[in-house]
Write a protein that holds these residues in place. Structure first.
Motif, mmCIF file in Angstrom:
data_model
loop_
_atom_site.group_PDB
_atom_site.id
_atom_site.type_symbol
_atom_site.label_atom_id
_atom_site.label_comp_id
_atom_site.label_asym_id
_atom_site.label_seq_id
_atom_site.Cartn_x
_atom_site.Cartn_y
_atom_site.Cartn_z
ATOM 1 N N ALA A 37 0.829 -1.206 0.000
ATOM 2 C CA ALA A 37 0.000 0.000 0.000
ATOM 3 C C ALA A 37 0.865 1.257 0.000
ATOM 4 C CB ALA A 37 -0.937 0.001 1.206
ATOM 5 N N SER A 38 2.047 1.165 0.608
ATOM 6 C CA SER A 38 2.937 2.325 0.641
ATOM 7 C C SER A 38 3.452 2.683 -0.747
ATOM 8 C CB SER A 38 4.111 2.074 1.594
ATOM 9 O OG SER A 38 5.048 1.149 1.047
ATOM 10 N N TYR A 39 3.391 1.733 -1.663
ATOM 11 C CA TYR A 39 3.777 2.006 -3.049
ATOM 12 C C TYR A 39 2.573 2.419 -3.904
ATOM 13 C CZ TYR A 39 8.327 -0.220 -2.242
ATOM 14 O OH TYR A 39 9.582 -0.539 -1.785
ATOM 15 N N GLY A 40 1.371 2.286 -3.346
ATOM 16 C CA GLY A 40 0.173 2.625 -4.095
ATOM 17 C C GLY A 40 -0.685 1.443 -4.477
ATOM 18 N N PHE A 41 -0.260 0.218 -4.101
ATOM 19 C CA PHE A 41 -1.042 -0.982 -4.399
ATOM 20 C C PHE A 41 -1.869 -1.331 -3.160
ATOM 21 C CE2 PHE A 41 2.813 -1.358 -7.062
ATOM 22 C CZ PHE A 41 2.202 -1.318 -8.317
ATOM 23 N N ASP A 42 -3.099 -0.843 -3.117
ATOM 24 C CA ASP A 42 -3.895 -0.968 -1.891
ATOM 25 C C ASP A 42 -4.785 -2.201 -1.864
ATOM 26 O OD1 ASP A 42 -5.701 -0.120 -3.824
ATOM 27 O OD2 ASP A 42 -6.700 1.338 -2.512
ATOM 28 N N SER A 72 2.580 -27.104 -9.337
ATOM 29 C CA SER A 72 2.477 -25.943 -8.450
ATOM 30 C C SER A 72 2.508 -24.647 -9.248
ATOM 31 C CB SER A 72 3.608 -25.950 -7.421
ATOM 32 O OG SER A 72 4.850 -25.736 -8.054
ATOM 33 N N LYS A 73 1.802 -23.651 -8.718
ATOM 34 C CA LYS A 73 1.831 -22.317 -9.323
ATOM 35 C C LYS A 73 1.389 -21.298 -8.305
ATOM 36 C CE LYS A 73 2.927 -19.422 -12.287
ATOM 37 N NZ LYS A 73 4.317 -19.349 -12.772
ATOM 38 N N GLY A 74 2.089 -20.170 -8.265
ATOM 39 C CA GLY A 74 1.720 -19.075 -7.380
ATOM 40 C C GLY A 74 1.831 -17.754 -8.117
ATOM 41 N N ALA A 75 0.974 -16.810 -7.769
ATOM 42 C CA ALA A 75 0.990 -15.490 -8.394
ATOM 43 C C ALA A 75 0.349 -14.486 -7.463
ATOM 44 C CB ALA A 75 0.261 -15.509 -9.736
ATOM 45 N N ALA A 76 0.662 -13.208 -7.690
ATOM 46 C CA ALA A 76 0.069 -12.125 -6.921
ATOM 47 C C ALA A 76 -0.394 -11.036 -7.876
ATOM 48 C CB ALA A 76 1.075 -11.551 -5.931
ATOM 49 N N ALA A 77 -1.609 -10.540 -7.635
ATOM 50 C CA ALA A 77 -2.156 -9.425 -8.407
ATOM 51 C C ALA A 77 -2.123 -8.181 -7.529
ATOM 52 C CB ALA A 77 -3.593 -9.730 -8.843
ATOM 53 N N LEU A 78 -1.432 -7.154 -7.991
ATOM 54 C CA LEU A 78 -1.276 -5.915 -7.239
ATOM 55 C C LEU A 78 -2.114 -4.843 -7.915
ATOM 56 C CD1 LEU A 78 2.641 -5.958 -6.959
ATOM 57 C CD2 LEU A 78 0.985 -7.243 -5.591
ATOM 58 N N THR A 79 -3.213 -4.456 -7.263
ATOM 59 C CA THR A 79 -4.109 -3.460 -7.833
ATOM 60 C C THR A 79 -3.777 -2.084 -7.289
ATOM 61 O OG1 THR A 79 -5.897 -5.083 -8.019
ATOM 62 C CG2 THR A 79 -6.516 -2.764 -8.101
ATOM 63 N N ALA A 80 -3.573 -1.138 -8.203
ATOM 64 C CA ALA A 80 -3.262 0.243 -7.804
ATOM 65 C C ALA A 80 -4.503 0.911 -7.238
ATOM 66 C CB ALA A 80 -2.739 1.025 -9.004
ATOM 67 N N LYS A 81 -4.292 1.854 -6.343
ATOM 68 C CA LYS A 81 -5.408 2.550 -5.708
ATOM 69 C C LYS A 81 -6.244 3.281 -6.763
ATOM 70 C CE LYS A 81 -2.536 6.582 -4.576
ATOM 71 N NZ LYS A 81 -1.944 7.385 -3.461
ATOM 72 N N PRO A 82 -7.547 3.436 -6.505
ATOM 73 C CA PRO A 82 -8.425 4.124 -7.461
ATOM 74 C C PRO A 82 -7.871 5.499 -7.820
ATOM 75 C CG PRO A 82 -9.725 3.080 -5.746
ATOM 76 C CD PRO A 82 -8.293 2.956 -5.323
ATOM 77 N N GLY A 83 -7.924 5.800 -9.090
ATOM 78 C CA GLY A 83 -7.422 7.097 -9.554
ATOM 79 C C GLY A 83 -6.058 7.022 -10.192
ATOM 80 N N MET A 84 -5.270 5.989 -9.834
ATOM 81 C CA MET A 84 -3.967 5.824 -10.478
ATOM 82 C C MET A 84 -4.149 5.248 -11.872
ATOM 83 S SD MET A 84 -1.173 4.433 -7.668
ATOM 84 C CE MET A 84 0.187 4.562 -8.848
ATOM 85 N N THR A 85 -3.455 5.800 -12.830
ATOM 86 C CA THR A 85 -3.506 5.290 -14.193
ATOM 87 C C THR A 85 -2.420 4.251 -14.410
ATOM 88 O OG1 THR A 85 -1.967 6.927 -15.082
ATOM 89 C CG2 THR A 85 -4.318 7.561 -14.958
ATOM 90 N N GLN A 86 -2.565 3.481 -15.473
ATOM 91 C CA GLN A 86 -1.527 2.500 -15.770
ATOM 92 C C GLN A 86 -0.210 3.191 -16.123
ATOM 93 O OE1 GLN A 86 -2.067 -0.951 -15.350
ATOM 94 N NE2 GLN A 86 0.166 -0.847 -15.359
ATOM 95 N N ASP A 87 -0.286 4.363 -16.737
ATOM 96 C CA ASP A 87 0.944 5.127 -17.008
ATOM 97 C C ASP A 87 1.685 5.445 -15.717
ATOM 98 O OD1 ASP A 87 0.609 5.144 -19.747
ATOM 99 O OD2 ASP A 87 -0.384 7.104 -19.799
ATOM 100 N N GLU A 88 0.936 5.863 -14.688
ATOM 101 C CA GLU A 88 1.549 6.187 -13.404
ATOM 102 C C GLU A 88 2.136 4.936 -12.750
ATOM 103 O OE1 GLU A 88 -1.086 9.997 -11.873
ATOM 104 O OE2 GLU A 88 -1.946 7.977 -11.699
ATOM 105 N N VAL A 89 1.409 3.819 -12.856
ATOM 106 C CA VAL A 89 1.900 2.574 -12.279
ATOM 107 C C VAL A 89 3.168 2.115 -12.987
ATOM 108 C CG1 VAL A 89 1.388 0.120 -11.934
ATOM 109 C CG2 VAL A 89 -0.372 1.822 -11.479
ATOM 110 N N ASP A 90 3.184 2.221 -14.308
ATOM 111 C CA ASP A 90 4.369 1.807 -15.056
ATOM 112 C C ASP A 90 5.574 2.681 -14.724
ATOM 113 O OD1 ASP A 90 2.963 -0.231 -16.259
ATOM 114 O OD2 ASP A 90 2.531 0.880 -18.095
ATOM 115 N N THR A 91 5.345 3.975 -14.522
ATOM 116 C CA THR A 91 6.437 4.874 -14.128
ATOM 117 C C THR A 91 6.972 4.493 -12.749
ATOM 118 O OG1 THR A 91 5.553 6.706 -15.439
ATOM 119 C CG2 THR A 91 7.054 7.279 -13.658
ATOM 120 N N LEU A 92 6.056 4.206 -11.818
ATOM 121 C CA LEU A 92 6.462 3.764 -10.482
ATOM 122 C C LEU A 92 7.269 2.473 -10.577
ATOM 123 C CD1 LEU A 92 4.304 3.633 -7.299
ATOM 124 C CD2 LEU A 92 5.422 1.554 -8.070
#
Length: 250
Positions: free
Chosen positions: A29-34, A133-153
């Motif tokens: 969450a501190s990175y914006g993935f809430d 076996s398989k494991g994965a994590a989905a990190l959803t950015a907080k509402p309002g963040m665009t994919q451009d902003e996430v990619d820059t981060l």
């Protein structure tokens, strides 16, 4: 924000899955993935991920979202789920905006996610140690963040975020966790079976009758949804339900 090394030390020291997940959720969450979803299965077979009761599934999404995402079968058709099953590493959700390669079922999942403000983020797919076996994590950015902003981060912090997720994934596999919980006595009899003891041996060791031991073994098999005691020992071991320290298993 704690330092990278301090956070890894905290992950390594986490005594329970619940404590680990709280640490990880706060850090992401501190990175914006809430909002996060973490999933792991040891029972993948062909196109199936196995029985959901055998998954390790952790999330801080709301109940309304998860009830629809899981209950209506959207997880199996999610584009990033399909990506994770075929790949290792991290992937921007920008990949989903290129809808020409998506099936109609995948497009429906994307539309549902957008309606729930699940719009931008990254998926991390972990290395598999075997074909089941398989494991994965989905990190959803907080509402309002665009994919451009996430990619820059991600350009700046992506490597450390990926390492943190990999450390969390590895740590989870060392901690007792299962949606199929065993009682203390069921674990105890399975542990003795794992040590090579017979039903009669266990009855003497625990000062119980052989019939009572058989009852506990039967209930353990039922709880774990397996047919044989050997399978029960294996599945309990997979989820670290064997030889657990009681204070950590609580």
């Amino acid at each position: 924000m704690s330092s990278f090394v301090e956070h890894l030390e905290a992950i390594a020291s986490a005594p329970t899955v619940e404590a680990l997940w709280a640490l990880h959720s706060e850090k992401m969450a501190s990175y914006g993935f809430d909002r996060l979803i973490y999933g792991f299965t040891r029972y993948r077979s062909g196109g199936s991920l196995g029985d959901p009761q055998d998954w390790v599934l952790l999330t801080n999404h709301g109940d309304t979202y998860m009830e629809q995402f899981l209950g209506k079968g959207l997880l199996a058709n999610a584009p990033m789920t399909n990506w994770a099953l075929e790949n290792t590493g991290s992937c921007s959700w920008r990949w989903m905006s290129e809808t020409d390669h998506l099936t109609e079922a995948e497009k429906a999942v994307v539309a549902f996610n957008l309606s729930q403000n699940v719009a931008a983020g990254y998926t991390v797919s972990f290395i598999s140690t075997n074909e089941r076996s398989k494991g994965a994590a989905a990190l959803t950015a907080k509402p309002g963040m665009t994919q451009d902003e996430v990619d820059t981060l991600w350009e700046t912090h992506g490597r450390e975020i990926e390492v943190m997720n990999n450390m969390m994934h590895l740590k989870i596999q060392t901690l007792p966790y299962s949606q199929r919980n065993l009682t203390k006595r069921q674990r105890e009899v399975l542990q003795w079976v794992g040590d090579g003891k017979t039903t009669q041996d266990i009855a003497i060791l625990l000062e119980l009758t052989p019939a009572t031991i058989e009852k506990h073994l039967r209930l353990a098999r039922e709880n774990l949804d397996v047919e044989t005691t050997a399978q029960a020992v294996l599945k309990a071991a997979f989820y670290n339900q064997m030889f657990v320290i009681e204070s950590e298993a609580a």
